[in-house]
Write an enzyme that holds these catalytic residues in place. Structure first.
Site, PDB file in Angstrom:
ATOM      1  N   HIS A 242      -0.498   8.188  -4.569  1.00 22.46           N
ATOM      2  CA  HIS A 242      -0.046   8.054  -3.173  1.00 22.46           C
ATOM      3  C   HIS A 242       0.627   6.700  -2.917  1.00 22.46           C
ATOM      4  CE1 HIS A 242      -2.622  11.531  -2.381  1.00 22.46           C
ATOM      5  NE2 HIS A 242      -3.663  10.872  -2.851  1.00 22.46           N
ATOM      6  N   ASP A 243      -0.139   5.632  -3.153  1.00 25.16           N
ATOM      7  CA  ASP A 243       0.360   4.309  -2.754  1.00 25.16           C
ATOM      8  C   ASP A 243       1.494   3.781  -3.653  1.00 25.16           C
ATOM      9  OD1 ASP A 243      -1.337   4.460  -0.636  1.00 25.16           O
ATOM     10  OD2 ASP A 243      -2.884   3.184  -1.499  1.00 25.16           O
TER      11      ASP A 243
END
Ligand code: BDR
Ligand code: CA
Length: 312
Positions: A242-243
């Site tokens: 995600h990040d």
């Protein structure tokens, strides 16, 4: 000239990979890393960021500042089952997580916006509490930001915190509501996009074996718990990025496709806390579509850049 960046993070496992990617990308210069409670308590986030920066030894050490210890209006919800109790899958240094912190994250965010005059990119990898507080404190200064990239939301996919909400917007829906309605130049990277890419355990093991460095050892051991969690919940031995995808979208905007929309987050619903909602149709929206909502990522290019930087 490398572009100035500020990372705001709740320093879990995928945040750590995102920090490594950012600190190893010569296209940008990470001037500051601010922490916010989310995956773990904020003191642990700050400890984890200090640990990672020491490990990475970037040529220019970013300023590190601690921010909000809890969401604007609600009790903190953390995710030890995903990131481990320490936020780094059990590999964070032991001992007291509290370190002397000179300045508050909100002040650092505002100072950096004022300094960079529309050139600063903020990548928000956790709940948007610090950014909402900065907006409340000095909106005219936060308006000097060049761009905000926020990892959060789930639009046409299931949530990862209950059926409809993504974790970052679930933890502090009130902050997300404020930032997404501010009219600031925000790009949202939701689960719809981040779940298009998986890093498999086998690949991490394969690459870590060929790279005898402390960073490679950290990646191998720090991601173990995170990947076991995905095996139990998602059925594959690996983990979502995600990040790192949010960082990549900020560094190389051409790897994502976006659509303009007005985006909001549910703050009232009992069953739908933190649910993100997008309106793409201009005529039926009361509000201007100010958010760039990511809809697709070029997986091949992202993974090539990600591996190139992580294992160098
Ligand atoms: C987001 O929630 C956190 O657990 C991750 O670090 C990521 O920022 C994904 O929903
Ligand atoms: Ca995060």
């Amino acid at each position: 000239m490398p572009r100035p960046f500020l990372l705001d993070t709740d320093a879990g496992v995928d945040d750590a990979l995102a920090i490594i990617l950012a600190l190893r990308s010569p296209e940008i210069s990470v001037r500051a890393i601010t922490t916010v409670a989310g995956n773990v308590e904020v003191g642990k986030c700050t400890r984890n960021v200090n640990y990672l920066v020491d490990l990475l030894q970037p040529p220019r050490r970013p300023e590190i500042a601690q921010g909000a210890a809890k969401p604007l209006k609600r009790a903190l919800v953390t995710a030890p089952e995903v990131h481990g109790k320490d936020g780094l899958g059990g590999v964070a240094p032991q001992g007291s997580p509290s370190l002397p912190v000179a300045k508050n994250a909100v002040d650092v965010i505002l100072e950096r916006c004022a300094l960079a005059e529309k050139k600063l990119t903020i990548v928000a990898l956790g709940p948007l509490t610090n950014l909402a507080l900065a907006w409340k404190k000095k909106p005219q200064v936060l308006r000097k930001v060049g761009k905000i990239v926020s990892m959060g939301g789930a639009f046409r996919v299931h949530g990862n915190t209950g059926p409809v909400a993504e974790f970052n917007y679930y933890v502090d829906p009130d902050a997300a509501h404020i930032v997404l309605n501010s009219g600031l130049p925000v790009t949202v990277i939701p689960l719809d996009v981040t779940e298009q890419v998986v890093l498999m355990r086998k690949e991490v093991e394969y690459r870590a074996k060929r790279r005898a460095s402390t960073v490679a050892r950290f990646i191998l051991s720090g991601t173990r718990h995170y990947m076991q969690y995905h095996r139990q919940t998602e059925g594959f031995s690996g983990g979502y990025l995600h990040d790192p995808i949010a960082v990549a979208a900020a560094v190389w905007p051409s790897i994502i496709e976006t659509k303009k929309a007005s985006v909001d987050v549910e703050t009232q619903g009992e069953l739908t806390r933190g649910m993100s909602v997008a309106e793409f149709r201009r005529h039926s929206s009361q509000r201007k579509p100010t958010v760039h909502l990511a809809t697709r990522i070029d997986r091949e290019i992202f993974l090539r850049l990600f591996h190139e930087r992580l294992w160098k």
